[in-house]
Write an enzyme that holds these catalytic residues in place. Structure first.
Site, PDB file in Angstrom:
ATOM      1  N   TRP A 102      38.559  60.367   9.763  1.00  0.00           N
ATOM      2  CA  TRP A 102      38.461  61.797  10.078  1.00  0.00           C
ATOM      3  C   TRP A 102      39.208  62.648   9.065  1.00  0.00           C
ATOM      4  CZ3 TRP A 102      34.398  62.730  12.512  1.00  0.00           C
ATOM      5  CH2 TRP A 102      33.943  61.901  13.550  1.00  0.00           C
ATOM      6  N   ASP A 172      44.627  67.854  13.441  1.00  0.00           N
ATOM      7  CA  ASP A 172      43.434  67.485  14.199  1.00  0.00           C
ATOM      8  C   ASP A 172      43.910  66.597  15.345  1.00  0.00           C
ATOM      9  OD1 ASP A 172      41.126  66.385  15.236  1.00  0.00           O
ATOM     10  OD2 ASP A 172      40.400  65.553  13.337  1.00  0.00           O
ATOM     11  N   LYS A 196      36.822  64.207  24.029  1.00  0.00           N
ATOM     12  CA  LYS A 196      37.633  63.013  24.284  1.00  0.00           C
ATOM     13  C   LYS A 196      38.546  63.222  25.486  1.00  0.00           C
ATOM     14  CE  LYS A 196      36.171  61.902  20.008  1.00  0.00           C
ATOM     15  NZ  LYS A 196      36.246  62.468  18.673  1.00  0.00           N
TER      16      LYS A 196
HETATM   17  C1  PLP Z   1      35.778  62.739  17.391  1.00  0.00           C
HETATM   18  C2  PLP Z   1      36.679  63.240  16.335  1.00  0.00           C
HETATM   19  C3  PLP Z   1      36.270  64.208  15.393  1.00  0.00           C
HETATM   20  C4  PLP Z   1      34.868  64.748  15.335  1.00  0.00           C
HETATM   21  O1  PLP Z   1      34.629  65.635  16.328  1.00  0.00           O
HETATM   22  P1  PLP Z   1      33.271  66.476  16.410  1.00  0.00           P
HETATM   23  O2  PLP Z   1      33.538  67.353  17.582  1.00  0.00           O
HETATM   24  O3  PLP Z   1      32.155  65.494  16.627  1.00  0.00           O
HETATM   25  O4  PLP Z   1      33.103  67.214  15.149  1.00  0.00           O
HETATM   26  C5  PLP Z   1      37.205  64.659  14.487  1.00  0.00           C
HETATM   27  N1  PLP Z   1      38.464  64.194  14.482  1.00  0.00           N
HETATM   28  C6  PLP Z   1      38.879  63.246  15.355  1.00  0.00           C
HETATM   29  C7  PLP Z   1      40.297  62.764  15.309  1.00  0.00           C
HETATM   30  C8  PLP Z   1      38.016  62.757  16.314  1.00  0.00           C
HETATM   31  O5  PLP Z   1      38.416  61.820  17.194  1.00  0.00           O
END
Ligand code: PLP
Length: 365
Positions: A102, A172, A196
């Site tokens: 990511w 993030d 999540k």
């Molecule tokens: C799932 C995830 C993403 C991507 O998220 P989207 O909403 O599909 O763009 C980005 N960073 C992390 C750490 C994730 O777990």
């Protein structure tokens, strides 16, 4: 009610059953309004109450100080990868801590015309551990410092954050937001896709220090400008109303169950049970060193990386009611995502299943 399976999916992921039941109860006729919340104008007084309640509840859950703004945006975490440099990296370099897929995706957006420097990385360890941040040299003149708190695919998670970065820390937190208490004041921006730990996909939570909003340039498209959404209280255009409603049910559920302190304790107990089952197993191991292991995404493998064995385990687990334990398609292996909504009881049942699978398989060979 039809039997629900144990869902270890990495995302979209399991939601608290009580939240789903409440949404079901209110789905067709929301609070005697005669319609569903998803059928209502985003300018209606009923929806406005939901919107304000969601902002209020997330502020309370995370103890967000007054000099921060909460936003519910769209486009997922991936949209933030592009939006951050557009707003803050013009003419300045970004410090990046590279811990996996990511962060690499976020770097991919920086490569489109922005400057950046990777100041710490665990790529040489295939991202199966975290870089030591105690010796990292942060650049005083960077636009911001970028990191990912929990690496969903590799199963690593920072247990603490650098508190002395000279530039705003941007994190993030898509896969571990609301899993523990945070000191929000350590961060310039926190963002998280909802699917999540917050609710359905389609909502992105952004928490931003107000002073940063003054830096957003006027010459980027309005929709990509944080200030647009902050000034409009996340109602610049039609927000994902149903997703925000669901997120608020999750916020209330967490508040009613002891807040993030209690949730963190439950998460520690859950992860401990699963890692202990893996560490004591004859067939499986966890490739991540203990201090870097994620409380949310538990990555494991058959000891010799026997893919046929792993495939059989996935199939037998599914037949026994445990779904979603296949590792990410980019790394293979096995992964059980045990976000907030996963219960200790389910994990203990899975640990027993794993133990029995070991016994039966080893007896056969
Ligand atoms: C799932 C995830 C993403 C991507 O998220 P989207 O909403 O599909 O763009 C980005 N960073 C992390 C750490 C994730 O777990």
């Amino acid at each position: 009610m039809s039997k629900r399976i144990v869902n270890f999916s990495a995302g979209p992921a399991a939601m608290p059953e009580a939240v789903l039941e409440e949404a079901k109860h209110q789905l067709v006729n929301y609070k005697e309004s005669g319609m569903s919340i998803m059928e209502m104008s985003h300018r209606s007084k009923e929806y406005d109450a939901v919107h304000e309640s969601a902002i209020h509840n997330i502020k309370q859950l995370l103890s967000i100080p007054d000099n921060y703004t909460v936003m519910f945006l769209q486009g997922g975490a991936s949209h933030q990868f592009a939006m951050l440099p557009m707003n803050f990296a013009q003419g300045k370099s970004v410090d990046v801590i590279n811990t996996g897929s990511w962060t690499k995706k976020a770097i991919g957006e920086l490569k489109k015309g922005y400057q950046y420097q990777v100041i710490a990385s665990s790529e040489d360890d295939n991202f199966l551990k975290l870089p030591d941040l105690s010796s990292v040299r942060f650049n005083d003149d960077a636009a911001y410092t970028y990191m990912c708190s929990n690496n969903t695919i590799f199963g690593t998670q920072f247990k603490s954050f650098p508190t002395q970065t000279p530039t705003p820390l941007v994190a993030d937190m898509s896969s571990d937001i609301l899993s523990r208490e945070l000191n929000i004041a350590d961060f310039g921006v926190i963002f998280a896709g909802a699917q999540k730990n917050i609710g359905p996909s389609g909502v992105t939570l952004v928490i931003i220090r107000n002073a940063l909003l003054d830096q957003c340039p006027n010459d980027i498209p309005n929709f990509f400008n944080y200030k647009t959404h902050a000034d409009a209280n996340s109602l610049y255009n039609t927000p994902p109303t149903f997703g925000i409603y669901m997120a608020n049910l999750v916020f209330k559920y967490l508040l009613d169950n002891g807040g993030l302190k209690a949730q963190e304790k439950r998460n520690i107990d859950k992860a401990k049970a699963l890692y202990e089952a893996i560490d004591s197993s004859e067939s499986f191991y966890c490739p991540v060193p203990a201090q870097d292991r994620s409380l949310m995404n538990v990555v494991f493998r058959q000891k010799d990386h026997d893919e046929a064995f792993e495939k059989q385990f996935i199939a037998d687990a599914k037949a026994a009611g445990f779904d979603g334990i296949k590792g990410h398609r980019s790394v293979g292996g096995l992964r059980a995502s045990i976000y907030n909504a996963q219960t200790l009881d389910n994990i203990e049942r899975f640990a027993s299943f794993m133990h029995e699978f070991n016994l039966v398989t080893n007896a056969r060979s």
